[in-house]
Design an enzyme around this catalytic site. Sequence first.
Site, short mmCIF file in Angstrom:
data_model
loop_
_atom_site.label_atom_id
_atom_site.label_comp_id
_atom_site.label_asym_id
_atom_site.label_seq_id
_atom_site.Cartn_x
_atom_site.Cartn_y
_atom_site.Cartn_z
N GLU A 169 -37.24 -45.38 11.11
CA GLU A 169 -36.90 -44.01 11.56
C GLU A 169 -38.08 -43.07 11.64
O GLU A 169 -37.91 -41.85 11.64
CB GLU A 169 -35.80 -43.41 10.68
CG GLU A 169 -34.42 -43.63 11.24
CD GLU A 169 -33.75 -44.90 10.75
OE1 GLU A 169 -32.53 -44.90 10.64
OE2 GLU A 169 -34.43 -45.91 10.48
N TYR A 171 -40.52 -42.59 9.43
CA TYR A 171 -41.02 -42.05 8.18
C TYR A 171 -42.36 -42.72 7.81
O TYR A 171 -42.93 -43.48 8.57
CB TYR A 171 -39.98 -42.23 7.07
CG TYR A 171 -38.78 -41.34 7.22
CD1 TYR A 171 -38.89 -39.95 7.08
CD2 TYR A 171 -37.52 -41.86 7.53
CE1 TYR A 171 -37.79 -39.12 7.22
CE2 TYR A 171 -36.41 -41.03 7.67
CZ TYR A 171 -36.55 -39.67 7.52
OH TYR A 171 -35.46 -38.84 7.67
N ARG A 219 -35.66 -51.55 4.91
CA ARG A 219 -35.14 -50.96 6.15
C ARG A 219 -36.24 -51.07 7.21
O ARG A 219 -37.22 -50.35 7.19
CB ARG A 219 -34.77 -49.51 5.90
CG ARG A 219 -34.13 -48.78 7.06
CD ARG A 219 -32.64 -49.03 7.16
NE ARG A 219 -32.03 -48.06 8.05
CZ ARG A 219 -31.47 -46.93 7.63
NH1 ARG A 219 -31.44 -46.63 6.34
NH2 ARG A 219 -30.93 -46.10 8.49
N HIS A 257 -36.82 -40.18 14.53
CA HIS A 257 -36.17 -38.87 14.65
C HIS A 257 -36.69 -38.08 15.85
O HIS A 257 -35.99 -37.21 16.36
CB HIS A 257 -36.34 -38.07 13.37
CG HIS A 257 -35.53 -38.59 12.23
ND1 HIS A 257 -34.18 -38.81 12.31
CD2 HIS A 257 -35.89 -38.96 10.97
CE1 HIS A 257 -33.73 -39.28 11.16
NE2 HIS A 257 -34.74 -39.39 10.33
N GLN A 344 -20.86 -33.06 13.09
CA GLN A 344 -20.76 -31.62 12.89
C GLN A 344 -20.81 -31.20 11.42
O GLN A 344 -21.33 -30.12 11.12
CB GLN A 344 -19.48 -31.11 13.53
CG GLN A 344 -19.48 -31.18 15.05
CD GLN A 344 -18.19 -30.67 15.66
OE1 GLN A 344 -17.56 -29.76 15.14
NE2 GLN A 344 -17.79 -31.27 16.76
N GLY A 659 -7.35 -22.15 14.77
CA GLY A 659 -7.72 -21.30 15.90
C GLY A 659 -6.85 -20.08 16.03
O GLY A 659 -7.29 -19.04 16.54
#
Length: 682
Positions: A169, A171, A219, A257, A344, A659
């Site tokens: 990823e 890193y 990983r 990323h 989200q 809502g």
Amino acid sequence: MKHGVHYPHLFQPLDLGFTTLPNRVLMGSMHTGLEDRLWHVPKLAAYFAERAKAGVGLMVTGGYAPSRRGQLAPFSSTMTSRLTALTHRRLTCEVHEAGGRICLQLLHAGRYGHHPFIVSASKLRSPINRFTPRALGRRGIAREIGAFIRAAELARYAGYDGVEVMGSEGYFINQFLCPRTNQRSDEWGGTLTNRMRLPLAIVEGIRRAAGDDFIIIYRLSLLDLVSGGQTWDEIVTLAKAVEKAGATLINSGIGWHEARIPTIASAVPRAAFAGFTARLKNEVAVPVIATNRINDPEVAEALLARGTADMVSMARPLLADPNWLAKAAAGRRAEINTCIACNQACLDHVFENRRASCLVNPRACHETEIRILPAARRRCIAIAGGGPAGLACALTLAERGHRVVLFETAARLGGQFNLARRIPGKEEYGETVRYYETRLAALGVETRLGWQGGAAELAAGGFDEIVIATGVVPRRPAIPGIDRPEVLSYLDVLRNRRPVGERVAIVGAGGIGIDMAMFLAAGDEVPQSIEAWQREWGIDPDYAAAGGLARPEPPRAARQIHLLYRSFGKPGTGLGRTTVWAHRMSLKQRGVQIYPGIRYRHIDDAGLHVEQYRDAADRAPRAFTLGVDHIVVCAGQEPNRALHEALLASGQRPHLIGGAKNARELDAKNAIREGTLLAMEL
């Protein structure tokens, strides 16, 4: 019934030599925000223990930096002291008491760290970070290797069953492996042999220090998805070397990323990257783990049955439903609360420095605070509205033992989720509707579909409580000509299936407007296959170029689409940062014309007349007319409170949620949470 008979490969034990895992599911690493403070360890312990009780084979924590230089941000999670390790013993003890196994992920951020002390292979700033790393010297590299080894020793002291070394990823370790970020000319750069020295030294050192009966997951980045990434031959060579160095398992890492290709969003097909894991499995002897967008037991079983991988990794699916494994084992797949990959409440929260949760399961990472307990007294409760808020409230009330009657005007439960599921890439939203329908039926909730009653019926129904969850209605802006027949609302298109012409103007570029643009651009396009999706985004399954990139081949839009909005920023500014960029790219690739700074003047036979301003100070806007077949209004929504107001007028005191209470951008996350919390109180 024999345990796991429904999915025999998924529930087959995996012998690692010194220990045996009970099944083939790894709960993949996912940062929750609870890792960053030691006083949150009890909350983390409850979070992991709940999933261990449900039978998860092996779990991995969120990332812990082995040194302060490797932190993701100031004061973020580290494993650098015996005090920290001692505090973690509560977590590991609770997991072990629940019958689980858990590894600590060692994550060094490298140039992705958001602080001024970051280090990397070379002094090259990431495009997603404002800080530039310091290039490590030889002594500095040795110090970071030692920090990894020390952190693994502390993890063992804390009671962890092993560690996962984050080598993907983009890193720190990945930064040493790729020419994109490693421009050194010494023994740590240049040739692959030199670039591999860092991960091999880390894995070898951990194996020596921690012993042979300690799990080491490596990983490994199978697909960098950035220019200057690794070639497939380099990845295979590294995998074999990592295996020889002492890794127990190799987990698949997909994408950096900073890559401009989505890897875990809902638009990504299920198991879209498993083919790369299958290729690696043929090259190594240690078990390999497939990951990304595996959220369904049928998909997981098929991957394992085909020999694609030895294990499957699921992070967010176990956030959505901690009992995923237990339900699958019992043949209750329809009762699984499926992850819809919306990001989200999980990734978006983490990037906002908030505690992670889950849109479809607000208890996630809040297990000690949101507790569903039996009601002290059984009551009869009416809920008006079968959208996300009403469904969550009804389910939680029923789980607590209340009698619930759910009233819904439509022919099916689901509310706005039944609209969302029609959007290309959001088909997963239908899984949430299926989950609620199944669970409500199992709990005996009385559901009255097609209900046309009103306040009088509810008031006379003898209910102890009434909950109003009637959702929203589309806002209709005051534009002269808005009542013309060529002007449609998003409900006309998505719910009432009104036909739309080849030239379309969309008024509004929030979440609804962007969804509408994607829907109209796709036309009659069926859900994409993995191969078609890879072509659209430029992923090369044959790995002809380093990084696995190819030239994107996006499909042509089915219509000529104009997306207009009042603000001056980019479209979808209120949407989650981890997914909105992909939506914008899709629209651009499909040729959707985007117009910010718009003021709507009127609509007539010639079309939609507008003015476009460059900024708020612009005194000479550009006036033009869009000659289109239809105009679709996606200009927000308003609370639907007519029933609530009628009940108040009759002397009732109904509860208002979702809502109908606050008509924000179709906020299902807030609606489900509100419904759940209210049900806990009643």
